[in-house]
Scaffold this active site. Structure first.
Site, mmCIF file in Angstrom:
data_model
loop_
_atom_site.group_PDB
_atom_site.id
_atom_site.type_symbol
_atom_site.label_atom_id
_atom_site.label_comp_id
_atom_site.label_asym_id
_atom_site.label_seq_id
_atom_site.Cartn_x
_atom_site.Cartn_y
_atom_site.Cartn_z
ATOM 1 N N HIS A 72 -2.711 -14.570 2.865
ATOM 2 C CA HIS A 72 -2.216 -14.722 4.229
ATOM 3 C C HIS A 72 -3.328 -14.370 5.212
ATOM 4 C CE1 HIS A 72 2.409 -14.471 3.439
ATOM 5 N NE2 HIS A 72 1.797 -15.358 2.670
ATOM 6 N N PRO A 292 8.502 0.829 5.220
ATOM 7 C CA PRO A 292 7.893 -0.412 4.731
ATOM 8 C C PRO A 292 7.383 -1.327 5.836
ATOM 9 C CG PRO A 292 10.287 -0.525 4.585
ATOM 10 C CD PRO A 292 9.949 0.888 4.975
ATOM 11 N N LYS A 296 2.439 -0.478 3.678
ATOM 12 C CA LYS A 296 1.388 0.449 3.250
ATOM 13 C C LYS A 296 1.689 1.215 1.963
ATOM 14 C CE LYS A 296 -1.313 -0.679 6.393
ATOM 15 N NZ LYS A 296 -2.214 -1.739 5.952
ATOM 16 N N TYR A 384 -3.504 -3.514 9.529
ATOM 17 C CA TYR A 384 -2.631 -4.237 8.626
ATOM 18 C C TYR A 384 -3.396 -4.690 7.388
ATOM 19 C CZ TYR A 384 1.462 -7.019 7.326
ATOM 20 O OH TYR A 384 2.563 -7.528 6.677
#
Length: 389
Positions: A72, A292, A296, A384
Site C-alpha cells: 500500500h 489498533p 502498531k 504510519y
C-alpha cells in the site's frame, strides 16, 4: 533440559525472536500454553511497516509474504464524508504491506519446523524461576509430567495475560494505562475490499475502518460502546451502520455478504516499565498494548524482538552485556512514540462520549490541518510507515 534462551509464547514475537537467534546459531526452546491450531486460529490484523517487512526478509521467512502481500502506497482518512488520500511514497518514500498476522505466524512456524528447533505446545503451569540471578530456569507440565529447562535468559513474549509479566515482583514494575470507552466491532467477509487501500472514517455516529486480508477477503470495523454484545449485531445491522459512516461514493461501492467471523475488541493503551528484570526480558504484548487505530501492535512486537535479538547476539558473539543492558531503554523509546501516534489517531478519529461541540471542532480542525499542511501529512506518513529503528 538445557538451552541458551527460553522463549515464552509461540506468537509472532516469540517465533520471530527464535528465528533471528537460530540464524546466528543461538539455541532456543519455545514454550506455548495453547495448541498449535489455536495459535494459528487467532485472527489478527496485519499492516506491516516497511521495517517489519525488512526484518522478516532478514529472518528468511518472506517468500510467501512477498508473493501474496499487498503493498500500500497510502491511506485514506475521511471526516464526515470529506475524504483525503495521503500518499506515503510521495511524502516519505516508504510503504506498508497488508499481510495477516496469522500468515506471519504460519511462515515462522513452518521455518522453525523445517529447522528442527524445539517448540513445546500445550505446556501447562509454566513458571519462571531465579531470573534475578545468573541461573534462571523454567518449569512446566506436559502430559501430566513436570519438566525443567535451565537457561541463560528468558524472553517473555506471551502476551498481555501471560505468565512472564505476572512473574515480575509488583514493586519492580510500573505500568501506565488508558482504557477507552468504546471498542471495535469487526467482521470478516469473503468479498473484494471496497478500496485498494485502507479507509479510516470519522463520523458523528462513530469511527469506521475499511481494510482487507486479500483481494477477495475484507475486514470492516465500526466503533461501538463497551456494553455492546456481538449477538445483538446481525450482518444486516452491521452493513447498514457501516454505510452510514462512509461517504456516499464509498458506501455505494461496498460489496456485502455473510460474515465468516465477527467479534468486538476493546481498546486500551498500556505500557510496562522497565522491560528487563535480571535475565528476564519482556517483548510485544507482554510489555505494551496499543489501540489498533495506528496499526502498531505487531510492528512494535517486531521492533522489540529486533532490539532483543541484536542484544543477545552481541552477548554470545562478543561476550558484551552492553546490548542487553540498553534493551529496555532502547525499546521503550520507540514504544512510547508508537503509543503517542496510536493515541493521536484514536483521538482524532473516534467519537468520545464526553466530546462537546468544542471538542468536535478541534477534531475537525486537526483533520483540516493534516490535509492542508505538507509537514503534518509527512508526519502522519512517517509514523504510519514506521519510525527508524
Amino acid at each position: 533440559m538445557r538451552t541458551k534462551v527460553v522463549i515464552i509464547g509461540a506468537g509472532p514475537a516469540g517465533l520471530l525472536l527464535g528465528r533471528l537467534l537460530e540464524n546466528q546459531g543461538i539455541e532456543t526452546v519455545i514454550l506455548e500454553r495453547r495448541s498449535r491450531d489455536y495459535v494459528l486460529g487467532r485472527i489478527r490484523a496485519g499492516v506491516l511497516e516497511q521495517g517489519t517487512v525488512e526484518l522478516l526478509e532478514q529472518a528468511g521467512v518472506s517468500g510467501r509474504m512477498q508473493a501474496e502481500g499487498l503493498i500500500h502506497d497510502g491511506v485514506e482518512l475521511s471526516f464526515d464524508g470529506d475524504a483525503h488520500r495521503f500518499d506515503f511514497r510521495e511524502l516519505v518514500g516508504r510503504t506498508v504491506m497488508v499481510y495477516g498476522q496469522t500468515e506471519v505466524t504460519r511462515d515462522l512456524m513452518l521455518a522453525r519446523d523445517a529447522s528442527g528447533a524445539t517448540t513445546i505446545y500445550e505446556a501447562e503451569n509454566v513458571a519462571l524461576h531465579a531470573f534475578d540471578g545468573d541461573k534462571p530456569r523454567v518449569t512446566y507440565l506436559k502430559d501430566g509430567t513436570e519438566h525443567e529447562i535451565s537457561c541463560d535468559f528468558i524472553a517473555g513474549c506471551d502476551g498481555y495475560h501471560g505468565v512472564s509479566r505476572a512473574s515480575v515482583p509488583e514493586n519492580a514494575l510500573r505500568t501506565f494505562e488508558r482504557v477507552y470507552p468504546f471498542g471495535w466491532l469487526g467482521i470478516l467477509v469473503d468479498r473484494p475490499p471496497v478500496a485498494d487501500e485502507l479507509i479510516y472514517a470519522h463520523h458523528s455516529r462513530g469511527f469506521a475502518l475499511c481494510s482487507m486480508r486479500s483481494p477477495t477477503r475484507s475486514r470492516y470495523y465500526v466503533q461501538v460502546s463497551t456494553d455492546e454484545k456481538v449477538e445483538d449485531w446481525s450482518d444486516d445491522r452491521f452493513w447498514d451502520e457501516l454505510r452510514r459512516r462512509l461517504n456516499d461514493e464509498t458506501a455505494g461501492r461496498l460489496l456485502t455478504g455473510p460474515s465468516i467471523e465477527k467479534s468486538i475488541a476493546p481498546l486500551r493503551s498500556f505500557v510496562a516499565e522497565p522491560l528487563r528484570f535480571g535475565r528476564l526480558f519482556l517483548a510485544g504484548d507482554a510489555a505494551h498494548i496499543v489501540p489498533p487505530t495506528g496499526a502498531k501492535g505487531l510492528n512494535l512486537a517486531a521492533s522489540d524482538v529486533r532490539y532483543l535479538a541484536e542484544a543477545l547476539i552481541e552477548y554470545y558473539e562478543e561476550r558484551s552485556s552492553a546490548g542487553i543492558d540498553a534493551y529496555s531503554a532502547r525499546a521503550l523509546t520507540r514504544v512510547w512514540k508508537a503509543e503517542r501516534f496510536s493515541w493521536w489517531m484514536t483521538s482524532i478519529l473516534h467519537t468520545f462520549p464526553d466530546t462537546d461541540a468544542f471538542g468536535r471542532r478541534m477534531q475537525r480542525t486537526e483533520f483540516d490541518y493534516l490535509v492542508s499542511s505538507e509537514a503534518a501529512s509527512r508526519s502522519l506518513a512517517e509514523n504510519y510507515t514506521g519510525l527508524p529503528f
